[in-house]
Design a protein around this motif. Structure first.
Motif, short mmCIF file in Angstrom:
data_model
loop_
_atom_site.label_atom_id
_atom_site.label_comp_id
_atom_site.label_asym_id
_atom_site.label_seq_id
_atom_site.Cartn_x
_atom_site.Cartn_y
_atom_site.Cartn_z
N MET A 1 -24.09 117.18 24.53
CA MET A 1 -25.21 118.09 24.36
C MET A 1 -26.27 117.78 25.43
N ALA A 2 -26.79 118.80 26.06
CA ALA A 2 -27.78 118.63 27.13
C ALA A 2 -29.12 118.16 26.57
N LYS A 3 -29.78 117.33 27.35
CA LYS A 3 -31.11 116.87 26.98
C LYS A 3 -32.11 117.98 27.20
N HIS A 4 -33.07 118.06 26.30
CA HIS A 4 -34.14 119.03 26.43
C HIS A 4 -35.46 118.32 26.66
N TYR A 5 -36.39 119.06 27.20
CA TYR A 5 -37.71 118.53 27.51
C TYR A 5 -38.75 119.39 26.81
N TRP A 6 -39.82 118.73 26.38
CA TRP A 6 -40.85 119.39 25.58
C TRP A 6 -42.24 118.95 26.01
N LEU A 7 -43.21 119.75 25.62
CA LEU A 7 -44.61 119.37 25.72
C LEU A 7 -45.19 119.50 24.32
N PHE A 8 -45.74 118.40 23.80
CA PHE A 8 -46.39 118.39 22.49
C PHE A 8 -47.89 118.21 22.73
N LYS A 9 -48.67 119.11 22.15
CA LYS A 9 -50.12 119.03 22.28
C LYS A 9 -50.71 118.24 21.13
N ALA A 10 -51.70 117.43 21.47
CA ALA A 10 -52.40 116.62 20.48
C ALA A 10 -53.89 116.67 20.75
N GLU A 11 -54.65 116.63 19.69
CA GLU A 11 -56.09 116.45 19.82
C GLU A 11 -56.32 114.94 19.73
N PRO A 12 -56.75 114.31 20.83
CA PRO A 12 -56.78 112.85 20.86
C PRO A 12 -57.67 112.21 19.80
N HIS A 13 -58.67 112.92 19.33
CA HIS A 13 -59.52 112.34 18.28
C HIS A 13 -58.82 112.34 16.92
N ILE A 14 -57.75 113.14 16.78
CA ILE A 14 -56.98 113.16 15.53
C ILE A 14 -55.75 112.26 15.67
N TYR A 15 -54.93 112.50 16.70
CA TYR A 15 -53.75 111.67 16.95
C TYR A 15 -53.37 111.83 18.41
N GLY A 16 -53.85 110.94 19.22
CA GLY A 16 -53.56 110.98 20.64
C GLY A 16 -52.62 109.87 21.06
N ILE A 17 -52.47 109.73 22.35
CA ILE A 17 -51.53 108.75 22.87
C ILE A 17 -51.94 107.32 22.50
N GLU A 18 -53.24 107.08 22.34
CA GLU A 18 -53.70 105.74 21.95
C GLU A 18 -53.22 105.40 20.54
N HIS A 19 -53.19 106.39 19.64
CA HIS A 19 -52.69 106.16 18.29
C HIS A 19 -51.19 105.82 18.34
N LEU A 20 -50.46 106.56 19.14
CA LEU A 20 -49.03 106.32 19.27
C LEU A 20 -48.77 104.94 19.87
N ALA A 21 -49.56 104.55 20.86
CA ALA A 21 -49.40 103.23 21.49
C ALA A 21 -49.67 102.10 20.50
N ALA A 22 -50.55 102.33 19.53
CA ALA A 22 -50.91 101.30 18.56
C ALA A 22 -49.98 101.26 17.34
N ALA A 23 -49.12 102.26 17.20
CA ALA A 23 -48.23 102.34 16.03
C ALA A 23 -47.13 101.28 16.13
N PRO A 24 -46.60 100.84 14.97
CA PRO A 24 -45.49 99.88 15.00
C PRO A 24 -44.32 100.42 15.84
N ASN A 25 -43.83 99.61 16.76
CA ASN A 25 -42.75 99.99 17.68
C ASN A 25 -43.10 101.22 18.52
N LYS A 26 -44.38 101.57 18.56
CA LYS A 26 -44.87 102.74 19.31
C LYS A 26 -44.21 104.03 18.84
N ILE A 27 -43.90 104.08 17.54
CA ILE A 27 -43.27 105.26 16.93
C ILE A 27 -44.26 105.90 15.98
N GLY A 28 -44.39 107.22 16.10
CA GLY A 28 -45.29 107.94 15.22
C GLY A 28 -44.70 109.25 14.76
N ARG A 29 -45.22 109.74 13.64
CA ARG A 29 -44.79 111.03 13.10
C ARG A 29 -45.60 112.13 13.75
#
Length: 154
Positions: A1-29
């Motif tokens: 199966m071919a890999k797909h690429y996406w763009l996910f928008k986030a409001e950083p004050h709600i859940y931005g890349i900093e939140h994801l970086a701080a999550a266990p194993n850098k995994i977030g919902r």
């Protein structure tokens, strides 16, 4: 199966890349998506190991701030069932959930933001969904668009 690429928008004050970086194993919902077209992408097309641009929106400096990969595909978004959540949906039930989440793992924080203005200035990106339908929170990115955007970091 071919890999797909996406763009996910986030409001950083709600859940931005900093939140994801701080999550266990850098995994977030990735939850709270309440647009049917975006939901359909998450539910029907986003697949394991697909790559994702994280895009900060509704803030002073909008743009792509890093990448992630999908580590868990669509499952019912738990926020839809919580009456205290901003994303509560009283018409959604456990038997018939309306909304889905996916889990993503941070792969890279960019050294700088790739701004929307910079993206719009690239002729090779003129047909990108972000440019044509800017308000969509989950959107496909072509393999060529992915490469062009990454090349902007060099």
């Amino acid at each position: 199966m071919a890999k797909h690429y996406w763009l996910f928008k986030a409001e950083p004050h709600i859940y931005g890349i900093e939140h994801l970086a701080a999550a266990p194993n850098k995994i977030g919902r990735w939850d709270g998506i309440r647009n049917y077209q975006a939901r359909n992408f998450l539910r029907d097309q986003v697949a394991l190991n697909d790559e994702v641009f994280i895009y900060h929106s509704s803030c002073k400096h909008v743009g792509i701030v890093g990448t992630a990969k999908v580590v868990n595909t669509a499952y019912p978004d738990p926020t839809q069932f919580n009456p205290e959540s901003d994303y509560y949906d009283p018409k959604s039930t456990a038997e018939n959930p309306r909304w889905v989440s996916v889990d993503i793992q941070l792969t890279k924080v960019f050294p700088r933001i790739i701004s929307l203005a910079e993206i719009k200035a690239q002729p090779l990106l003129e047909n990108m969904v972000l440019v044509k339908q800017s308000r969509l929170s989950t959107q496909p990115v072509t393999a060529d668009e992915w490469k062009v955007i990454l090349s902007l970091l060099k």
